[in-house]
Design a protein around this motif. Structure first.
Motif, PDB file in Angstrom:
ATOM      1  N   GLY A 223     -52.217 -63.853  32.810  1.00 37.44           N
ATOM      2  CA  GLY A 223     -51.874 -62.990  31.688  1.00 37.44           C
ATOM      3  C   GLY A 223     -50.593 -62.213  31.957  1.00 37.44           C
ATOM      4  N   LEU A 224     -50.467 -61.680  33.184  1.00 36.19           N
ATOM      5  CA  LEU A 224     -49.257 -60.939  33.538  1.00 36.19           C
ATOM      6  C   LEU A 224     -48.052 -61.882  33.554  1.00 36.19           C
ATOM      7  CD1 LEU A 224     -50.685 -58.623  36.364  1.00 36.19           C
ATOM      8  CD2 LEU A 224     -50.268 -58.028  33.967  1.00 36.19           C
ATOM      9  N   GLU A 225     -48.291 -63.132  33.935  1.00 34.76           N
ATOM     10  CA  GLU A 225     -47.199 -64.115  33.935  1.00 34.76           C
ATOM     11  C   GLU A 225     -46.776 -64.480  32.510  1.00 34.76           C
ATOM     12  OE1 GLU A 225     -47.955 -66.182  38.275  1.00 34.76           O
ATOM     13  OE2 GLU A 225     -48.468 -67.314  36.491  1.00 34.76           O
ATOM     14  N   VAL A 226     -47.690 -64.401  31.567  1.00 36.92           N
ATOM     15  CA  VAL A 226     -47.333 -64.605  30.156  1.00 36.92           C
ATOM     16  C   VAL A 226     -46.328 -63.525  29.739  1.00 36.92           C
ATOM     17  CG1 VAL A 226     -48.213 -64.454  27.781  1.00 36.92           C
ATOM     18  CG2 VAL A 226     -49.445 -65.830  29.490  1.00 36.92           C
ATOM     19  N   GLU A 231     -40.591 -61.822  28.792  1.00 29.35           N
ATOM     20  CA  GLU A 231     -39.438 -61.001  29.173  1.00 29.35           C
ATOM     21  C   GLU A 231     -38.290 -61.859  29.701  1.00 29.35           C
ATOM     22  OE1 GLU A 231     -38.935 -57.889  28.624  1.00 29.35           O
ATOM     23  OE2 GLU A 231     -40.926 -57.327  27.937  1.00 29.35           O
ATOM     24  N   LEU A 232     -38.616 -62.861  30.504  1.00 28.58           N
ATOM     25  CA  LEU A 232     -37.566 -63.669  31.130  1.00 28.58           C
ATOM     26  C   LEU A 232     -36.847 -64.561  30.137  1.00 28.58           C
ATOM     27  CD1 LEU A 232     -39.322 -64.841  34.410  1.00 28.58           C
ATOM     28  CD2 LEU A 232     -37.065 -63.763  34.305  1.00 28.58           C
ATOM     29  N   PHE A 233     -37.610 -65.186  29.246  1.00 27.15           N
ATOM     30  CA  PHE A 233     -37.034 -66.265  28.432  1.00 27.15           C
ATOM     31  C   PHE A 233     -36.947 -65.917  26.953  1.00 27.15           C
ATOM     32  CE2 PHE A 233     -39.276 -68.257  32.090  1.00 27.15           C
ATOM     33  CZ  PHE A 233     -38.141 -68.579  32.812  1.00 27.15           C
ATOM     34  N   GLY A 234     -37.415 -64.729  26.563  1.00 29.52           N
ATOM     35  CA  GLY A 234     -37.286 -64.283  25.191  1.00 29.52           C
ATOM     36  C   GLY A 234     -38.099 -65.111  24.199  1.00 29.52           C
ATOM     37  N   VAL A 235     -39.181 -65.715  24.664  1.00 29.29           N
ATOM     38  CA  VAL A 235     -40.021 -66.539  23.794  1.00 29.29           C
ATOM     39  C   VAL A 235     -41.158 -65.667  23.241  1.00 29.29           C
ATOM     40  CG1 VAL A 235     -41.489 -68.603  23.710  1.00 29.29           C
ATOM     41  CG2 VAL A 235     -39.472 -68.563  25.188  1.00 29.29           C
ATOM     42  N   ASP A 236     -41.416 -65.785  21.937  1.00 24.01           N
ATOM     43  CA  ASP A 236     -42.493 -65.011  21.305  1.00 24.01           C
ATOM     44  C   ASP A 236     -43.846 -65.354  21.921  1.00 24.01           C
ATOM     45  OD1 ASP A 236     -40.662 -63.996  19.575  1.00 24.01           O
ATOM     46  OD2 ASP A 236     -41.190 -65.332  17.909  1.00 24.01           O
ATOM     47  N   TYR A 237     -44.760 -64.386  21.890  1.00 22.68           N
ATOM     48  CA  TYR A 237     -46.095 -64.621  22.462  1.00 22.68           C
ATOM     49  C   TYR A 237     -46.834 -65.763  21.775  1.00 22.68           C
ATOM     50  CZ  TYR A 237     -45.578 -60.663  25.525  1.00 22.68           C
ATOM     51  OH  TYR A 237     -45.135 -59.841  26.523  1.00 22.68           O
ATOM     52  N   LEU A 314     -56.398 -59.870  27.077  1.00 22.38           N
ATOM     53  CA  LEU A 314     -55.953 -58.469  27.143  1.00 22.38           C
ATOM     54  C   LEU A 314     -54.462 -58.390  27.470  1.00 22.38           C
ATOM     55  CD1 LEU A 314     -59.009 -56.910  29.030  1.00 22.38           C
ATOM     56  CD2 LEU A 314     -58.341 -56.474  26.651  1.00 22.38           C
ATOM     57  N   ALA A 315     -54.014 -59.292  28.327  1.00 24.09           N
ATOM     58  CA  ALA A 315     -52.587 -59.299  28.680  1.00 24.09           C
ATOM     59  C   ALA A 315     -51.739 -59.690  27.461  1.00 24.09           C
ATOM     60  CB  ALA A 315     -52.329 -60.250  29.842  1.00 24.09           C
ATOM     61  N   TYR A 316     -52.186 -60.687  26.711  1.00 22.27           N
ATOM     62  CA  TYR A 316     -51.473 -61.039  25.471  1.00 22.27           C
ATOM     63  C   TYR A 316     -51.419 -59.821  24.546  1.00 22.27           C
ATOM     64  CZ  TYR A 316     -50.947 -66.185  25.784  1.00 22.27           C
ATOM     65  OH  TYR A 316     -50.559 -67.456  26.107  1.00 22.27           O
ATOM     66  N   GLU A 317     -52.561 -59.133  24.444  1.00 28.40           N
ATOM     67  CA  GLU A 317     -52.629 -57.970  23.550  1.00 28.40           C
ATOM     68  C   GLU A 317     -51.619 -56.905  23.989  1.00 28.40           C
ATOM     69  OE1 GLU A 317     -56.676 -56.512  23.071  1.00 28.40           O
ATOM     70  OE2 GLU A 317     -55.909 -54.616  22.261  1.00 28.40           O
ATOM     71  N   ALA A 318     -51.589 -56.608  25.291  1.00 24.98           N
ATOM     72  CA  ALA A 318     -50.647 -55.601  25.795  1.00 24.98           C
ATOM     73  C   ALA A 318     -49.207 -56.050  25.564  1.00 24.98           C
ATOM     74  CB  ALA A 318     -50.887 -55.342  27.278  1.00 24.98           C
ATOM     75  N   GLY A 319     -48.950 -57.333  25.774  1.00 30.48           N
ATOM     76  CA  GLY A 319     -47.605 -57.864  25.572  1.00 30.48           C
ATOM     77  C   GLY A 319     -47.161 -57.715  24.129  1.00 30.48           C
ATOM     78  N   ARG A 320     -48.077 -58.004  23.209  1.00 29.60           N
ATOM     79  CA  ARG A 320     -47.726 -57.906  21.788  1.00 29.60           C
ATOM     80  C   ARG A 320     -47.513 -56.458  21.361  1.00 29.60           C
ATOM     81  NH1 ARG A 320     -51.459 -62.689  21.062  1.00 29.60           N
ATOM     82  NH2 ARG A 320     -50.058 -64.347  20.362  1.00 29.60           N
ATOM     83  N   ILE A 321     -48.291 -55.521  21.944  1.00 24.52           N
ATOM     84  CA  ILE A 321     -48.065 -54.098  21.651  1.00 24.52           C
ATOM     85  C   ILE A 321     -46.664 -53.722  22.142  1.00 24.52           C
ATOM     86  CG2 ILE A 321     -48.782 -51.716  22.166  1.00 24.52           C
ATOM     87  CD1 ILE A 321     -51.667 -52.865  22.577  1.00 24.52           C
ATOM     88  N   GLY A 322     -46.296 -54.227  23.319  1.00 23.26           N
ATOM     89  CA  GLY A 322     -44.961 -53.980  23.878  1.00 23.26           C
ATOM     90  C   GLY A 322     -44.797 -52.556  24.381  1.00 23.26           C
ATOM     91  N   GLY A 323     -43.543 -52.087  24.494  1.00 22.63           N
ATOM     92  CA  GLY A 323     -43.269 -50.751  25.016  1.00 22.63           C
ATOM     93  C   GLY A 323     -43.871 -50.588  26.396  1.00 22.63           C
ATOM     94  N   THR A 324     -44.642 -49.516  26.593  1.00 26.11           N
ATOM     95  CA  THR A 324     -45.242 -49.275  27.903  1.00 26.11           C
ATOM     96  C   THR A 324     -46.633 -49.888  28.038  1.00 26.11           C
ATOM     97  OG1 THR A 324     -46.093 -47.148  27.133  1.00 26.11           O
ATOM     98  CG2 THR A 324     -43.987 -47.099  28.325  1.00 26.11           C
ATOM     99  N   ALA A 325     -47.109 -50.613  27.014  1.00 21.38           N
ATOM    100  CA  ALA A 325     -48.471 -51.160  27.103  1.00 21.38           C
ATOM    101  C   ALA A 325     -48.652 -52.126  28.283  1.00 21.38           C
ATOM    102  CB  ALA A 325     -48.860 -51.847  25.782  1.00 21.38           C
ATOM    103  N   PRO A 326     -47.684 -53.026  28.571  1.00 19.89           N
ATOM    104  CA  PRO A 326     -47.859 -53.866  29.763  1.00 19.89           C
ATOM    105  C   PRO A 326     -47.918 -53.047  31.057  1.00 19.89           C
ATOM    106  CG  PRO A 326     -46.257 -54.874  28.293  1.00 19.89           C
ATOM    107  CD  PRO A 326     -46.526 -53.486  27.764  1.00 19.89           C
TER     108      PRO A 326
END
Ligand code: MG
Length: 394
Positions: A223-226, A231-237, A314-326
């Motif tokens: 999940g963290l790697e997602v 972040e690395l490649f700018g690909v949408d979740y 949960l990691a996808y969810e945090a990623g989609r929230i963005g900002g400081t959620a991850p």
């Protein structure tokens, strides 16, 4: 084509650091170590400095500094975070294998100085992605992932020479991250209720530290790697998939818009990724993890079980929230995993704790390093509170 590069190895006594030095040892005509940074393993750093003769050695420990300065009279020995940031600006290529938040200023320093960064420090992109993105825009700055999946994706994207004006790869359909599935692959949620610490630490393919091994068992690592891939490649979740691949031979794949999938295959060996970051855009003339096709009889792929492994979602969810959620989720996860390793909570409670804590994220944006560090601190507090309440209720 073999040009000569100077290298700074941050976290030189850790797994990434020692493997980086193995490569340099094999190719002294190609790479020259100019800086080493390590925490407290004084004897090992002394040995490394005597062998590789860097100009600068950085330590995080005052007593270690005295011992190092005594043993290495010809070397500049420095202490602390500022010196680490100096080391991160001192070479053509910086390999950042520092563990935890301590590695973040080094990441920013390397990028802000327009250097190439081989990044193994997970916090940099997961917790501080938006901050790192700004530093990455510095002319000359290059960010190469030292993580098998992201290194694979980088290689797959390179095979596609369709780029947009901003340098981002175009015509990418999906990015597919592979996951070994960890030691509990194939078990249902109810079968996972009684798993022990020893069970969780028995990873089938990679030998790693306890924290990341537990993360592999919960699929939080994936999940963290997602988040890192985003972040690395700018690909949408929505365009990042995870597929379970127990053999860990296909390290990840990219599907392009015409339906073609390009994958990178090798036996698990981090030196391939480290060497890729060191030699890029060239390739190292030294093979690590090369395939022996007569030894591989099958490659299997299956969808991840989100019910048994809710951390992935949960990691996808945090990623989609963005900002400081991850950052928030990552910090809470560290606390929850430590509580599991200390015998305070069950393995199946880890995602429950994280779901509760993620639900309390306040939507703060990741505007600066200070905000990220404060988020990390508050998330740890919140996770400890939630775990304490669970222990009391039990
Ligand atoms: Mg990985």
């Amino acid at each position: 084509m073999t040009d000569h590069k100077t290298v700074a190895v941050l976290g030189s006594t850790g797994s990434i650091g020692t493997q980086t030095l193995e490569i340099v040892r094999e190719r002294p005509e190609q790479f020259d170590v100019v800086a080493l940074a390590a925490g407290r393993s004084v004897d090992q750093v002394i040995d490394q400095a005597r062998e590789f003769r860097p100009e600068l050695v950085v330590t995080a420990d005052a007593a270690a500094r005295v011992a190092l300065a005594d043993a290495l009279p010809d070397v500049r020995v420095e202490l602390g975070a500022e010196a680490l940031a100096d080391a991160a600006a001192s070479a053509d290529v910086i390999i950042n294998g520092v563990v935890g938040f301590a590695g973040l200023p080094a990441t920013l320093s390397a990028l802000n100085h327009g250097r190439r960064l081989g990044l193994a420090n997970k916090e940099s992109l997961i917790a501080a992605g938006p901050v790192v993105q700004r530093a990455r825009a510095t002319p000359g700055a290059e960010l190469l992932p030292v993580d098998s999946e992201h290194c694979a994706i980088h290689q797959c994207l390179r095979s596609n020479d369709v780029f947009q004006d901003d340098g981002r790869p175009d015509r990418v359909g999906r990015v597919v991250l592979t996951a070994s599935g960890g030691p509990f692959r194939g078990r249902t949620r109810s079968e996972l209720s009684g798993v022990t610490i020893a069970d969780a630490l028995a990873h089938p393919t990679w030998a790693m530290g306890p924290k990341i091994t537990v993360d592999s068992s919960t699929l939080m690592n994936k999940g963290l790697e997602v988040i890192e891939a985003h972040e690395l490649f700018g690909v949408d979740y929505d365009r990042i998939d995870v597929v379970v691949h127990p053999q860990s031979i296909v390290h990840s794949m990219v599907e392009f818009s015409d339906g073609a999938t390009i994958a990178q295959l090798s036996h698990p060996d981090m030196r391939l990724c480290i060497g890729y970051a060191l030699a890029y855009p060239d390739r190292l003339d030294l093979a690590y993890g090369a395939m022996r096709w007569d030894e591989v009889s099958r490659l299997e792929f299956e969808a991840p079980d989100h019910q048994a492994f809710p951390c992935l979602g949960l990691a996808y969810e945090a990623g989609r929230i963005g900002g400081t959620a991850p950052a928030w989720l990552n910090a809470a996860n560290e606390v929850a995993v430590q509580a599991f390793l200390d015998g305070l909570i069950d393995w199946i409670s880890i995602p429950d704790v994280l779901e509760t804590v993620l639900g309390r994220h306040d939507g703060t944006d990741a505007t600066s390093l200070d905000v990220v560090i404060e988020t990390d601190r508050r998330a740890r507090q919140e996770a400890e509170r939630v775990i304490g309440q669970r222990i009391e209720a039990a």
